[in-house]
Scaffold this motif. Structure first.
Motif, PDB file in Angstrom:
ATOM      1  N   SER A   1      -5.319   4.353   5.585  1.00 21.13           N
ATOM      2  CA  SER A   1      -5.802   3.890   4.293  1.00 21.13           C
ATOM      3  C   SER A   1      -6.699   2.674   4.492  1.00 21.13           C
ATOM      4  CB  SER A   1      -4.626   3.519   3.394  1.00 21.13           C
ATOM      5  OG  SER A   1      -3.973   2.358   3.912  1.00 21.13           O
TER       6      SER A   1
ATOM      7  N   SER B   1       7.414   8.830   2.777  1.00 25.08           N
ATOM      8  CA  SER B   1       7.320   9.407   1.439  1.00 25.08           C
ATOM      9  C   SER B   1       8.492   8.960   0.574  1.00 25.08           C
ATOM     10  CB  SER B   1       7.312  10.940   1.518  1.00 25.08           C
ATOM     11  OG  SER B   1       8.634  11.439   1.675  1.00 25.08           O
TER      12      SER B   1
ATOM     13  N   LYS C   1       4.257   9.204  -5.996  1.00 30.12           N
ATOM     14  CA  LYS C   1       4.056   9.663  -4.636  1.00 30.12           C
ATOM     15  C   LYS C   1       3.818   8.469  -3.717  1.00 30.12           C
ATOM     16  CE  LYS C   1       1.410  12.991  -1.882  1.00 30.12           C
ATOM     17  NZ  LYS C   1       1.407  12.099  -0.701  1.00 30.12           N
TER      18      LYS C   1
ATOM     19  N   ASP D   1       0.829  -1.203   0.000  1.00 33.56           N
ATOM     20  CA  ASP D   1       0.000   0.000   0.000  1.00 33.56           C
ATOM     21  C   ASP D   1       0.866   1.257   0.000  1.00 33.56           C
ATOM     22  OD1 ASP D   1      -2.007   1.844   0.272  1.00 33.56           O
ATOM     23  OD2 ASP D   1      -2.691   1.155   2.231  1.00 33.56           O
ATOM     24  N   TYR D   2       1.042   1.841  -1.190  1.00 31.35           N
ATOM     25  CA  TYR D   2       1.804   3.091  -1.295  1.00 31.35           C
ATOM     26  C   TYR D   2       1.100   4.243  -0.574  1.00 31.35           C
ATOM     27  CZ  TYR D   2       4.369   0.748  -5.104  1.00 31.35           C
ATOM     28  OH  TYR D   2       5.124  -0.131  -5.849  1.00 31.35           O
ATOM     29  N   GLU D   3      -0.217   4.119  -0.404  1.00 30.37           N
ATOM     30  CA  GLU D   3      -1.005   5.183   0.219  1.00 30.37           C
ATOM     31  C   GLU D   3      -1.175   4.983   1.720  1.00 30.37           C
ATOM     32  OE1 GLU D   3      -1.825   7.754  -1.564  1.00 30.37           O
ATOM     33  OE2 GLU D   3      -0.992   6.807  -3.355  1.00 30.37           O
ATOM     34  N   SER D   4      -0.499   3.998   2.283  1.00 33.52           N
ATOM     35  CA  SER D   4      -0.623   3.731   3.714  1.00 33.52           C
ATOM     36  C   SER D   4      -0.181   4.928   4.543  1.00 33.52           C
ATOM     37  CB  SER D   4       0.233   2.513   4.082  1.00 33.52           C
ATOM     38  OG  SER D   4       0.310   2.352   5.488  1.00 33.52           O
TER      39      SER D   4
ATOM     40  N   GLN E   1       1.225   9.504   3.145  1.00 30.57           N
ATOM     41  CA  GLN E   1       0.338  10.653   3.315  1.00 30.57           C
ATOM     42  C   GLN E   1       0.086  10.839   4.811  1.00 30.57           C
ATOM     43  OE1 GLN E   1      -2.937   9.869   4.519  1.00 30.57           O
ATOM     44  NE2 GLN E   1      -2.789   7.657   4.290  1.00 30.57           N
TER      45      GLN E   1
END
Length: 267
Positions: free
Chosen positions: A250, A217, A242, A209-212, A245
């Motif tokens: 997430s 970053s 990117k 999960d890149y958005e975890s 966050q």
């Protein structure tokens, strides 16, 4: 117990007791990332076992999970009203999206049990990862400074640490998904990019999960802030994208918590 097993057991106990204390300060790039709230106060090197323990993805031992889905918490009396409101609001996502229930702790009503204590500091942000079975009662401190308290996502990040999640970029399978640019990272921060085998940690079979909220970053700890310290992999191709966050947990973060704490499917 033979000597090798004895040393393994002692090492496990040492790792179990690790406390993550971090020094929070903004970077100079103008962009705010989760690692900007977790810059280390002390000099940590790659062979520091204590530093390594902070980097795994999710606790594998059931002893490090909180024994009940009802978690009690207290908030320091020296928090401002806005900071208190931020903590309460940050915890709502767990009440609404997982089977965990956060309730304020009252020793007269709840007795002597383990509870999460949101404690204020002038410069530190951090917590021990997971439940400590060696101290089954009393406070589990989540230390937050005013900078960290200003972001609900950061409060949730540290709460996820307390619940048992480590950083996403140190999953056992992370080399399939990211390439670490060690030449652009000071060696004292290499420990933040160690990938661990499944014998020590687990991904709960949740997709990378890149958005975890637990992912640093793409510029985390970069020597040259114009160049990434991590690049995403798409098959055999390395791409810039990117990562991480500070908005909130997430879907993958919440899924791990629900699996870890054996939540029934939420309607």
């Amino acid at each position: 117990m033979n000597r090798n097993n004895f040393y393994f057991f002692v090492s496990w106990l040492i790792l179990l007791l690790v406390v993550q204390l971090t020094f929070a300060k903004p970077n100079t790039s103008g962009k705010v990332n989760i690692e900007d709230f977790e810059n280390y106060l002390n000099e940590i090197h790659v062979d520091d076992e204590a530093a390594e323990d902070k980097t795994r993805n999710a606790v594998n031992s059931p002893l490090q999970r909180w024994p009940s889905n009802l978690l009690h918490y207290t908030i320091s009396t020296d928090y401002s009203k806005e900071e208190v409101d931020n903590v309460h609001a940050a915890l709502l996502v767990f009440n609404e999206s997982t089977c965990l229930r956060f309730r304020e702790y009252d020793v007269r009503q709840n007795g002597n049990l383990k509870y999460i204590n949101y404690k204020k500091s002038s410069d530190l942000c951090g917590t021990r990862v997971g439940f400590n079975p060696l101290t089954p009662t009393g406070p589990h401190d989540v230390i937050l400074n005013p900078y960290c308290l200003s972001e609900r996502g950061v409060i949730q990040h540290e709460t996820l640490h307390a619940l048992g999640l480590y950083h996403e970029q140190s999953r056992p399978d992370r080399n399939k998904y990211v390439k670490i640019e060690y030449s652009n990272i000071p060696q004292k921060y290499w420990s933040q990019f160690i990938a661990y085998p499944e014998i020590y940690t687990t991904t709960y079979n949740v997709l990378y999960d890149y958005e975890s909220l637990m992912h640093y970053s793409e510029f985390a700890f970069s020597k040259d802030r114009t160049k990434p310290s991590m690049r995403a992999r798409s098959g055999n191709t390395v791409i810039d994208r990117k990562m991480g966050q500070i908005v909130g947990p997430s879907e993958g973060d919440l899924k791990k918590i629900n699996i870890m704490y054996k939540c029934n499917p939420l309607k």
